[in-house]
Motif scaffolding. Sequence first.
Motif, short mmCIF file in Angstrom:
data_model
loop_
_atom_site.label_atom_id
_atom_site.label_comp_id
_atom_site.label_asym_id
_atom_site.label_seq_id
_atom_site.Cartn_x
_atom_site.Cartn_y
_atom_site.Cartn_z
N VAL A 8 0.88 -1.18 0.00
CA VAL A 8 0.00 0.00 0.00
C VAL A 8 0.91 1.22 0.00
O VAL A 8 1.63 1.47 0.97
N VAL A 9 0.88 1.99 -1.09
CA VAL A 9 1.79 3.13 -1.20
C VAL A 9 1.06 4.47 -1.22
O VAL A 9 1.71 5.52 -1.12
N GLY A 10 -0.25 4.44 -1.34
CA GLY A 10 -1.01 5.69 -1.35
C GLY A 10 -2.34 5.53 -0.66
O GLY A 10 -3.03 4.52 -0.87
N LEU A 28 -16.90 13.41 -5.30
CA LEU A 28 -16.53 12.83 -4.00
C LEU A 28 -15.43 11.78 -4.16
O LEU A 28 -14.41 11.81 -3.46
N VAL A 29 -15.63 10.86 -5.11
CA VAL A 29 -14.64 9.79 -5.27
C VAL A 29 -13.32 10.33 -5.83
O VAL A 29 -12.24 9.85 -5.46
N ARG A 30 -13.40 11.32 -6.70
CA ARG A 30 -12.17 11.87 -7.27
C ARG A 30 -11.32 12.54 -6.19
O ARG A 30 -10.10 12.46 -6.23
N GLU A 31 -11.98 13.18 -5.23
CA GLU A 31 -11.26 13.83 -4.15
C GLU A 31 -10.38 12.84 -3.40
O GLU A 31 -9.20 13.10 -3.14
N ALA A 32 -10.94 11.68 -3.06
CA ALA A 32 -10.16 10.66 -2.35
C ALA A 32 -9.08 10.08 -3.25
O ALA A 32 -7.94 9.85 -2.81
N ALA A 33 -9.41 9.84 -4.51
CA ALA A 33 -8.45 9.24 -5.43
C ALA A 33 -7.25 10.16 -5.67
O ALA A 33 -6.10 9.71 -5.69
N VAL A 34 -7.50 11.45 -5.83
CA VAL A 34 -6.41 12.41 -6.05
C VAL A 34 -5.47 12.42 -4.84
O VAL A 34 -4.23 12.45 -4.99
N ARG A 35 -6.03 12.37 -3.66
CA ARG A 35 -5.19 12.37 -2.45
C ARG A 35 -4.37 11.09 -2.35
O ARG A 35 -3.21 11.12 -1.91
N ALA A 36 -4.95 9.96 -2.75
CA ALA A 36 -4.19 8.70 -2.73
C ALA A 36 -3.04 8.74 -3.73
O ALA A 36 -1.93 8.29 -3.44
N LEU A 37 -3.30 9.28 -4.91
CA LEU A 37 -2.25 9.38 -5.93
C LEU A 37 -1.13 10.32 -5.47
O LEU A 37 0.06 10.03 -5.65
N GLU A 38 -1.50 11.43 -4.85
CA GLU A 38 -0.50 12.37 -4.34
C GLU A 38 0.37 11.70 -3.27
O GLU A 38 1.60 11.87 -3.24
N ASP A 39 -0.26 10.92 -2.40
CA ASP A 39 0.47 10.22 -1.35
C ASP A 39 1.46 9.22 -1.95
O ASP A 39 2.58 9.03 -1.46
N ALA A 40 1.04 8.58 -3.05
CA ALA A 40 1.87 7.58 -3.71
C ALA A 40 2.91 8.20 -4.64
O ALA A 40 3.81 7.49 -5.13
N GLY A 41 2.79 9.49 -4.92
CA GLY A 41 3.70 10.13 -5.86
C GLY A 41 3.48 9.66 -7.28
O GLY A 41 4.42 9.60 -8.09
N LEU A 42 2.22 9.33 -7.63
CA LEU A 42 1.89 8.80 -8.94
C LEU A 42 0.87 9.68 -9.65
O LEU A 42 0.28 10.58 -9.05
N THR A 43 0.66 9.41 -10.93
CA THR A 43 -0.36 10.10 -11.72
C THR A 43 -1.37 9.08 -12.23
O THR A 43 -1.18 7.86 -12.10
N TRP A 44 -2.45 9.59 -12.85
CA TRP A 44 -3.48 8.69 -13.38
C TRP A 44 -2.90 7.68 -14.35
O TRP A 44 -3.34 6.53 -14.41
N SER A 45 -1.91 8.09 -15.13
CA SER A 45 -1.36 7.20 -16.16
C SER A 45 -0.59 6.02 -15.56
O SER A 45 -0.34 5.02 -16.24
N ASP A 46 -0.23 6.11 -14.29
CA ASP A 46 0.48 5.01 -13.63
C ASP A 46 -0.45 3.90 -13.18
O ASP A 46 0.00 2.82 -12.78
N ARG A 352 2.11 7.05 9.42
CA ARG A 352 1.54 8.25 8.83
C ARG A 352 0.12 8.52 9.31
O ARG A 352 -0.68 9.13 8.60
N ALA A 353 -0.18 8.11 10.55
CA ALA A 353 -1.54 8.29 11.08
C ALA A 353 -1.72 9.60 11.84
O ALA A 353 -2.78 9.83 12.43
#
Length: 388
Positions: A8-10, A28-46, A352-353
């Motif tokens: 689990v990286v993001g 709503l779902v995009r908000e959570a997904a964007v934060r997960a991607l930012e945490d993982a250091g990834l983009t949608w294309s990954d 990271r809690a």
Amino acid sequence: MSGEPVAVVGIGQTKHVSARRDVSIAGLVREAAVRALEDAGLTWSDIDAVVIGKAPDFFEGLMMPELYLADALGAVGKPMLRVHTAGSVGGSTALVAADLVAARVHRTVLTLAFEKQSESNAMWGLSLPVPFQQPLLAGAGGFFAPHVRAYMRRTGAPDTVGSLVAYKDRRNALKNPYAHIHDPGITLEKVRSAPMLWDPIRYSETCPSSDGACAMVLTDRAGAGRSPHPPAWVRGGAMRSEPTLFAGKDFVSPRAGRDCAADVYRQAGIDDPRRQIDVVEMYVPFSWYEPMWLENLGFADEGEGWKLTESGVTALDGDLPVNPSGGVLSTNPIGASGMIRFAEAALQVRGRAGEHQVEGARTALGHAYGGGSQFFSMWLVGAEPPSG
């Protein structure tokens, strides 16, 4: 789990509230997904695939919303699956995503679960009319309250234990910025004096109705090596189910829950969960389920779970912290509630809690259940990668 190690990286969550009228489900779902991607250091294309979960469609009155969410989740032209196992769906969704990585079907998977309860009414959605259900059984609490009473009779637990759990979890929630219920004036007396909803469950001992989403990015060993933050490694995961009703069913400690936990412990090499697991994010929508699940999951002998709660073992600074995030008692977007348990367990072993971090947590259990105590999903995550 076997196969490719899963990390689990993001992790991303929305702020959970009674009603998010400022966004659609897609927002709503995009908000959570964007934060997960930012945490993982990834983009949608990954992201190679998306696995999404939610509770029954009638909770919102919108059929198969996943069909229009591909744009919001960067999933156009990519595999997208929906998972559904009632209230445990958030956990089951994460496990399906983890299995896709473990089986090397996909290298990096975005998994997400959500609920927008403000657009319907889950309590009355669960209250079927006579003759399909006995009268005066309003919502899930009416179904589970007799099982709580059965636990109290079976174990001799005093009627104060439920209030202790609710007081603990609501205080923990004050340390979690994403939690729905923040009550700085919470006191034990305030919990104990709340109105009785379903005897013995009081208003303050039951979960709220929340809008919210939770997302995680899961990847393989190579992907974990590129993560900007420490990953959480999935050491074991399992799902079990049983019928809602059958002769001999134990509603206090369902067989499916015991078997699911045993499978996860076997995979992770756990033979003494009470000593080998540092923190538990447990699905407790009604406060009495903490002592009940402590026994069901093997942390306490039969009849002894309430004693762990009463003695402070499950407090944030206790020997076995349970729901340091505030748990389902403080945040309950039903379709996402199980994934939040899994994600919060991962946050703990990643260190990271935030304010509700358990010091030195290296191994954590995420737990979810759903339906009439019939669907169970669990995973155990660790700070160390699996050997081999």
